[in-house]
Design an enzyme around this catalytic site. Structure first.
Site, short mmCIF file in Angstrom:
data_model
loop_
_atom_site.label_atom_id
_atom_site.label_comp_id
_atom_site.label_asym_id
_atom_site.label_seq_id
_atom_site.Cartn_x
_atom_site.Cartn_y
_atom_site.Cartn_z
N TYR A 130 0.82 -1.21 0.00
CA TYR A 130 0.00 0.00 0.00
C TYR A 130 0.85 1.26 0.00
O TYR A 130 0.34 2.35 0.22
CB TYR A 130 -0.93 0.01 1.21
CG TYR A 130 -2.04 -1.01 1.12
CD1 TYR A 130 -1.75 -2.37 1.21
CD2 TYR A 130 -3.35 -0.64 0.93
CE1 TYR A 130 -2.74 -3.33 1.13
CE2 TYR A 130 -4.36 -1.59 0.83
CZ TYR A 130 -4.04 -2.93 0.94
OH TYR A 130 -5.04 -3.87 0.85
N LYS A 177 5.16 -14.43 4.92
CA LYS A 177 5.45 -15.28 3.76
C LYS A 177 6.97 -15.27 3.55
O LYS A 177 7.47 -15.06 2.43
CB LYS A 177 4.68 -14.73 2.54
CG LYS A 177 4.68 -15.63 1.32
CD LYS A 177 3.80 -16.86 1.47
CE LYS A 177 3.94 -17.77 0.27
NZ LYS A 177 3.22 -19.05 0.43
N ASP A 210 -0.62 -18.41 3.88
CA ASP A 210 -1.58 -19.29 3.20
C ASP A 210 -2.07 -20.39 4.14
O ASP A 210 -3.26 -20.70 4.20
CB ASP A 210 -1.01 -19.87 1.90
CG ASP A 210 0.46 -20.25 2.00
OD1 ASP A 210 1.15 -19.77 2.93
OD2 ASP A 210 0.93 -21.06 1.19
N ASP A 234 -5.37 -7.05 5.39
CA ASP A 234 -6.61 -6.68 4.70
C ASP A 234 -7.40 -7.94 4.37
O ASP A 234 -8.60 -8.05 4.65
CB ASP A 234 -6.23 -5.91 3.42
CG ASP A 234 -7.43 -5.23 2.79
OD1 ASP A 234 -8.51 -5.24 3.41
OD2 ASP A 234 -7.29 -4.69 1.67
#
Ligand code: NAI
Length: 340
Positions: A130, A177, A210, A234
């Site tokens: 962002y 991640k 994930d 988000d």
């Protein structure tokens, strides 16, 4: 800042789409529940004001939040693809509202997949993908830059641990991640591990985003407080809203060291805007978070109890919860529950 002793002074940004409908509902509920009078400064933002101010976030709106220190904001539409950048992201970045806190708690009377879900998502609110840094490298190739800094990673993880400590929570999970994003999420994890050592009484673990998403759907009880960078936060917080009855019930707080802004997790819902059927609960519950933030714990508890009472009774529910009530009718029921 207050206009009279004890008064709450607050900026109200109704937003667009269903924003004005849920903002009006929330305002009336907070006026009825707060133990101190609230003075509202109403200011505009969004695509509709560009013609008048030359930009979607007028300086007067920002100045008002800087003056009052606290804002209640309805959702604001961001055009997909070309068009102006998100006003929501700009507000969070300009005011350095670095922590986006999104509680996901099962409410009585709401049909949902699980009972007793009680999670807090702490989302970093100012960087990651962002950062707004995108460019065309050559035609057909676009680069978006994902910024992760030591400063912002440390402060968001510290915020998550402080929240856990204040609320008597047992564990903070850093979601990442770093197996693929070795440098950026590697740095985030390094910071998380360092900060975790300052809070030996609170458990700490890590989850790859994930796997965390799947685990949340299969067994949300295995988590407590989850902290993560902007985009993961988000997505994961919408997923968690789905676990506890949907977007119509999910509040959020954007907190910085100087200012705070409270809003619903959901967007402007153009598909139902103007129809008078939106569920105002998410913004009403965000209003309760605002009262708590301002030290009005009694007012906040009144709001939460009233919403829970209406949901538990189940007689006056909006369409998203399987009922037929309009926004106005539902709000009247919440107001009546406050008076009870
Ligand atoms: P959305 O959250 O507006 O709507 C998704 C679905 O949930 C729609 O079917 C909608 O009708 C329903 N829904 C949302 N809130 C509801 C409520 N209070 N009561 C009943 N049903 C509700 O998400 P969408 O469609 O992806 O986004 C629409 C616009 O909102 C976009 O321009 C997006 O950028 C903006 N947005 C703004 C946010 C903010 O102001 N913080 C946050 C998320 C999206």
């Amino acid at each position: 800042m207050s206009t009279s002793p004890g008064a709450i002074h607050c900026t109200l940004i109704p937003g667009d789409g269903i924003g004005p409908e849920v903002a009006a509902a929330t305002r009336s509920v907070l006026d009825a529940a707060a133990t101190r009078p609230i003075t509202w400064e109403t200011h505009e933002a969004g695509g509709d004001v560009i013609g008048r101010y030359g930009k979607p976030l007028p300086d007067t709106t920002l100045e008002s939040v800087r003056r009052t220190g606290v804002a209640l904001k309805g959702p604001i539409t961001t055009p997909v693809g070309s068009g102006f950048r998100s006003v929501n992201v700009e507000l969070r970045k300009t005011l350095d509202l670095y922590a986006n806190v999104r509680p996901a708690r099962t409410l009585p009377g709401v049909r949902s997949r699980y009972e007793d879900v009680d999670l807090i998502i702490v989302r970093e609110n100012t960087e990651g993908l962002y950062s707004g840094l995108e460019h065309i490298v050559v035609p057909g190739v676009v680069e978006s830059i994902r910024i992760i800094t030591e400063r912002c990673s440390e402060r968001i993880v510290r915020f998550a641990f402080e929240t856990a400590r204040r609320q008597g929570r047992k564990r903070v999970t850093a979601v990442h991640k770093a197996n693929i994003l070795k440098l950026s999420d590697g740095l985030f994890l390094e910071c998380a591990r360092r900060i975790a050592r300052e809070y030996p009484e609170i458990g700490y673990d890590e989850a790859i985003v994930d796997a965390a998403a799947m685990n949340l759907v299969v067994d949300p009880h295995r988590y407590d407080v989850l902290v993560m960078e902007n985009l993961f936060g988000d997505i994961v917080s919408d997923l968690c809203a789905g676990l506890v009855g949907g977007l119509g019930l999910a509040p959020s707080a954007n907190i910085g060291d100087r200012y705070a802004m409270f809003e619903a997790v959901h967007g402007s819902a153009p598909d139902i805007a103007g129809k008078g059927v939106a569920n105002p609960s998410a913004l009403i519950l965000a209003g309760a978070l605002m009262l708590k933030h301002l030290g009005d714990l009694v007012g906040a508890a009144r709001v939460e109890r009233a919403v829970v009472a209406v949901l538990t009774k189940g007689e006056v529910l909006t369409r998203d919860l399987g009922g037929t009530a309009s926004t106005t009718r539902y709000t009247e029921a919440v107001l009546a529950a406050i008076e009870d």
